[in-house]
Design an enzyme around this catalytic site. Structure first.
Site, mmCIF file in Angstrom:
data_model
loop_
_atom_site.group_PDB
_atom_site.id
_atom_site.type_symbol
_atom_site.label_atom_id
_atom_site.label_comp_id
_atom_site.label_asym_id
_atom_site.label_seq_id
_atom_site.Cartn_x
_atom_site.Cartn_y
_atom_site.Cartn_z
ATOM 1 N N PHE A 163 -19.237 50.102 -68.770
ATOM 2 C CA PHE A 163 -20.631 50.225 -68.343
ATOM 3 C C PHE A 163 -21.130 48.879 -67.804
ATOM 4 C CE2 PHE A 163 -25.230 49.964 -69.468
ATOM 5 C CZ PHE A 163 -25.672 50.867 -68.511
ATOM 6 N N GLN A 164 -21.705 48.913 -66.634
ATOM 7 C CA GLN A 164 -22.219 47.727 -65.944
ATOM 8 C C GLN A 164 -21.161 46.646 -65.748
ATOM 9 O OE1 GLN A 164 -25.991 46.656 -67.874
ATOM 10 N NE2 GLN A 164 -27.022 48.068 -66.478
ATOM 11 N N LYS A 202 -19.690 38.751 -72.707
ATOM 12 C CA LYS A 202 -20.567 38.768 -73.873
ATOM 13 C C LYS A 202 -19.856 38.313 -75.145
ATOM 14 C CE LYS A 202 -24.223 41.697 -75.746
ATOM 15 N NZ LYS A 202 -24.823 43.049 -75.699
ATOM 16 N N MET A 220 -39.184 41.134 -34.449
ATOM 17 C CA MET A 220 -38.105 40.495 -33.714
ATOM 18 C C MET A 220 -37.187 41.552 -33.102
ATOM 19 S SD MET A 220 -37.043 37.719 -32.640
ATOM 20 C CE MET A 220 -37.300 36.169 -33.487
HETATM 21 C C1 LIG Z 1 -32.393 41.847 -45.102
HETATM 22 C C2 LIG Z 1 -32.474 41.954 -43.630
HETATM 23 N N1 LIG Z 1 -32.416 43.161 -43.025
HETATM 24 C C3 LIG Z 1 -32.496 43.265 -41.674
HETATM 25 C C4 LIG Z 1 -32.620 42.149 -40.899
HETATM 26 C C5 LIG Z 1 -32.659 42.269 -39.387
HETATM 27 N N2 LIG Z 1 -33.954 41.773 -38.874
HETATM 28 C C6 LIG Z 1 -34.114 40.545 -38.366
HETATM 29 S S1 LIG Z 1 -35.677 40.172 -37.949
HETATM 30 C C7 LIG Z 1 -36.188 41.685 -38.411
HETATM 31 C C8 LIG Z 1 -37.624 42.033 -38.279
HETATM 32 C C9 LIG Z 1 -38.480 41.384 -39.270
HETATM 33 O O1 LIG Z 1 -39.737 42.006 -39.276
HETATM 34 P P1 LIG Z 1 -40.961 41.294 -39.920
HETATM 35 O O2 LIG Z 1 -40.624 40.755 -41.253
HETATM 36 O O3 LIG Z 1 -42.135 42.191 -39.859
HETATM 37 O O4 LIG Z 1 -41.180 40.029 -39.008
HETATM 38 P P2 LIG Z 1 -41.645 39.898 -37.475
HETATM 39 O O5 LIG Z 1 -40.412 39.765 -36.660
HETATM 40 O O6 LIG Z 1 -42.426 41.120 -37.126
HETATM 41 O O7 LIG Z 1 -42.456 38.667 -37.486
HETATM 42 C C10 LIG Z 1 -35.118 42.474 -38.865
HETATM 43 C C11 LIG Z 1 -35.199 43.858 -39.311
HETATM 44 C C12 LIG Z 1 -32.660 40.902 -41.576
HETATM 45 N N3 LIG Z 1 -32.757 39.751 -40.925
HETATM 46 N N4 LIG Z 1 -32.617 40.839 -42.912
#
Ligand SMILES: Cc1ncc(C[n+]2csc(CCOP(=O)(O)OP(=O)(O)O)c2C)c(N)n1
Lengths: 590, 220
Positions: A139-140, A189, A500
């Site tokens: 487990f775990q 543990k 982005m």
């Molecule tokens: C954990 C994770 N999942 C997916 C991505 C891919 N990714 C890069 S930037 C982004 C958008 C980020 O959106 P937000 O936090 O609203 O920032 P914004 O670009 O709108 O300022 C994504 C999905 C990532 N960098 N990290």
């Protein structure tokens, strides 16, 4: 604004009361493996640990109960790892995170990978099922050392109660020695429960671990000649300069020899951006002037940088006229991505001083400096902010910068907001920019702000500039900020987009917004209040300064939901693998 | 979308004259561009502890190093193990292999062996025993030792250089090879020279512009 929500009941704190007499005869002898683990942390001077309880790690927590080390219970182990990581960045000492076996350990993984990519000093302690069960899918049970081998500097399965304290001490020392990075000790543990009276002593690295601090004098001499003869030199400062506490030496070196300075993203703050030699950051979203200078220099002195692809763009067109002098404490970074004609293995500050002593006259670079100034005026970091548009994110970043002190610490999530924060804040001090660079992990910002708060001086503000998507990934850590009454300010640059990604879709996928639009967003100010934090909202330019001031003045965690122009893009931009000198200033130049 | 910035457009900018190759080396008219892969034998002295082999093999797969064989075994010191790794990479890749190996905390010393190092491999080859005389004749030619025989098959052990083993396999193949098992190369430096000493020998990186490919001598 509403009253603070009721605080959760105080948990009993293990630390001694103020003024309580300390044991004059020194610490008492350890009696079991768990106490040896905690003693190793105490001997290392650890003050805080971030973690989440659970079955396999319970003996260690039980030993912590009697220790002066403050344990901060996080909402999620990813938060614990990011908090420890940020603590390490700001303090320079390894941050400690802890988790139970299985899901506890796997939840740490993102944070460990982040620390590995960015060479942040961190020690992770994970519980493990008893040795007799290991390998039986108990487990775990997760093969934690197996899972984390590629993302740690080193890790150890502690098999011996007499050695477990030393294992932890060594892991702590290895996390900060040489090129820093995350280390992990997996603690079964039965080992932590077993009797032992072995005090681990002071932490030290194993005898076989060697770090070269001084560079080969012969190569230093050749590099010095090269610098003297160069007419277009650039000093590129990476994260290693900050990790190696060499910002001051590098600043003096640049000024004494009149060499323009570029910083990589992790190197942000290594050189003050208000100095005339500063060209700020280069690479994908670097400034136009930094990208021109790095493309056209004839001598590139890279210090503590791994020439990451977000910096170099396409290798073929990266500083193609430059001979490269590469200073790094990790020999494996030298000529890994970019060939170095002058490989200088050693500690950043030491090697810069060696170079400084070897240079007989500064390079004749007046024309080049004038050229860099000209690029600065040709490619200003300016944005349009028409009054009838929604608030521009860059404006918010500048307003936060203006409202805080020089040494304020900024953490971020990942995305457009991260780039605007980087571009539009004027960085003047090392260890004030705390971000997820190499891994690019959304959700980093808030837990990092928590860790940074514990490491920061009281007069340093801690601001998290987050994206709406990034904030959603780890916002449960607000509960920790409220419980610990941490003075942090979160500004969510809310564009209701995975911004982005939306920008890339507009540029490279014909504007098809596949899974990048949030059709529904919670109201972050109200959500903050539900957690017991103070909530604010900004919709218009007129609100910006006043609201920021109120949020910063609030003594405790506050969240500003800033509704920004959802259509704003980040420029300049060098597309992946592109030529830095061809950075685009708008979408039609991509 | 919005967010344009001002300044001269890309096509009107000054551009650098040079280029780098895909290995990050500046292309210089006098020096030819990309390096060809070559074979290198790397000897690593490591802590004899669990997980080291996994760490090393994980490193090779993660960094996409091209590995031909990896052998590991105890040494004169029971706390140490020696790994012998044969890699096929261009010079910058071989440099990376050595440097990345040295970075592993349990690695004590890592060294590329000179071309004249002693290199040996062992193979077990199980062939059909239809024509025992002829099989024995081939075995004789390659100094192969019979280790097992039954009415249907004969199994031989061959030790030697990689080339010799390959030639032997080729020769045995006409009898019908049922099964084959090879150990991969193990090696030691010649003479009194240490193969990979307690203390790291090559701490400083040398980064010559041109490294002439080293011949990979077979010593038989
Ligand atoms: C954990 C994770 N999942 C997916 C991505 C891919 N990714 C890069 S930037 C982004 C958008 C980020 O959106 P937000 O936090 O609203 O920032 P914004 O670009 O709108 O300022 C994504 C999905 C990532 N960098 N990290």
């Amino acid at each position: 604004m509403s009253e603070r929500a009721t605080l959760p009941p105080e948990t009993e704190e293990p630390g001694p009361e103020e003024g309580e007499p300390t044991d004059a005869d020194g610490p008492t002898a350890v009696t079991n493996g768990a106490e040896a683990v905690v003693r190793a942390l105490e001997n290392a001077g650890v003050e805080y640990a971030f973690g989440v309880q659970g079955g396999a790690i319970m003996p260690v927590y039980d030993a912590l109960y009697d220790s002066a080390i403050d344990h901060v219970t996080m909402a999620h182990e990813q938060g614990a790892a990011h908090a420890a990581d940020a603590f390490g960045i700001v303090s320079g000492e390894p941050g400690v995170c802890m988790a139970t076996s299985g899901p506890g350990a796997t939840n740490l993984v993102t944070g460990i990978a982040d620390a590995d990519m960015d060479s942040d000093p961190m020690l992770a302690l994970t519980g493990q099922v008893p040795t007799a069960f290991v390998g039986n899918d108990a487990f775990q049970e997760t093969d934690t050392t197996g899972v984390t081998t590629p993302i740690t500097k080193t890790n150890t399965f502690a098999a011996d109660p007499d050695g477990v304290g030393t294992d932890v001490g060594e892991a702590f020392a290895l996390a900060r020695e040489g090129r820093p990075g995350p280390t992990l000790v997996d603690l079964p543990k039965d080992v932590t429960n077993a009797e032992t009276d072995r005090d681990p002593g002071e932490p030290h690295v194993p005898d076989t671990y060697d770090v070269q601090t001084e560079a080969d004098p012969e190569i230093v001499e050749r590099a010095a000649r090269r610098i003297e003869e160069s007419s277009r030199p650039v000093l590129l400062l990476g994260g290693g300069v900050i990790k190696g506490a060499a910002s001051e030496e590098c600043r003096q070196f640049a000024i004494d020899h009149g060499i323009p300075v570029i910083t990589t993203m992790p190197g942000t703050g290594a050189f003050p951006e208000d100095h005339e030699l500063a060209l700020e950051g280069a690479g994908m979203h670097g400034t136009g002037y930094a990208n021109m200078a790095i493309s056209l220099c004839d001598t590139l002195i890279g210090v503590g940088t791994r020439f990451d692809d977000r910096l170099t763009g396409g290798i073929e067109t990266f500083a193609p006229d430059a001979e490269v002098i590469h200073v790094d404490i990790d020999p494996a970074e030298i000529s890994k991505n970019i060939h170095a004609e002058y490989p200088l293995v050693g500690d950043a500050g030491t090697v810069i001083e060696q170079l400084d002593a070897a240079i007989e006259h500064p390079p004749e670079a007046a024309k080049w400096r004038a050229q860099c100034q000209q690029w600065k005026s040709e490619y200003p970091m300016r944005y349009d902010a028409p009054d009838d548009d929604p608030v521009k994110p860059q404006f918010v970043v500048e307003a936060l910068d203006a409202a805080t002190s020089d040494r304020a610490i900024v953490t971020t999530g990942v995305g457009q907001h991260q780039m605007w924060a980087w571009q539009f804040w004027t960085w003047t001090h090392p260890r004030t920019w705390v971000s997820s660079h190499g891994l690019g992990a959304m959700g980093y910002g808030l837990p990092a702000a928590i860790g940074a708060r514990f490491a920061a001086d009281d007069d340093q503000e801690v601001v998290c500039i987050d994206g709406d998507g990034s904030f959603l990934m780890t916002l449960q850590e607000l509960s920790v900020a409220v419980r610990e009454n941490l003075d942090i300010t979160v500004a969510v640059l809310n564009n209701e987009y995975i911004g982005m990604v939306r920008q890339w879709q507009d540029a490279f996928f014909e504007g098809r917004h596949a899974a990048s639009e949030y059709s529904w967003m919670p109201e972050f100010d109200k959500l903050a209040e539900a957690f017991g934090a103070e909530g604010f909202r900004i919709d218009e330019y007129d609100d910006v300064a006043e609201t920021i001031e109120a949020a910063l003045a609030y003594d405790g965690p506050s969240v500003i939901d800033v509704h920004i122009d959802p259509r704003e893009d980040v420029y300049p931009m060098v597309p992946s693998g592109g030529d830095n000198s061809q950075f685009a200033l708008s979408e039609d130049q991509l | 979308m919005t967010g344009e910035m001002e300044g001269p457009a890309p096509e009107s900018r000054q551009r650098p004259a040079g280029r780098r190759n895909s290995q990050g080396i500046r292309i210089d008219p006098e020096v030819e561009a990309e390096r060809e892969p070559r074979q290198a034998v790397i000897s690593a002295l490591v802590e004899h502890e669990p997980g080291v082999l996994a760490e090393v093999s994980g490193l090779f797969s993660r960094r996409q190093f091209n590995i031909e064989s990896l052998t590991v075994g105890p040494t004169e010191d029971e706390s140490r193990a020696r790994m012998t790794i044969v890699v096929e990479e261009p010079d910058p890749g071989i440099e990376q292999v050595k440097k990345q190996l040295r970075k592993l905390v349990p690695a004590i010393s890592v060294r590329e062996l000179p071309a004249d190092a002693m290199r040996r491999e062992l193979a077990l080859i199980k062939v059909d025993a239809d024509r025992p005389d002829r099989v024995a004749a081939v075995a004789d030619m390659y100094d192969a030792t019979a280790v097992d025989a039954c009415p249907e098959t004969a199994t031989y052990e061959i030790t030697g250089s990689r080339r010799k083993i390959e030639a032997a396999i080729e020769a045995f193949s006409r009898f019908g090879v049922r099964e084959l098992s090879r150990t991969g190369t193990t090696a030691l430096a010649r003479g009194s020279e240490f193969t990979a000493a307690e203390r790291p020998i090559e701490t400083q990186v040398h980064s010559p512009r041109i490294t002439s490919p080293q011949p990979t001598a077979d010593d038989d």
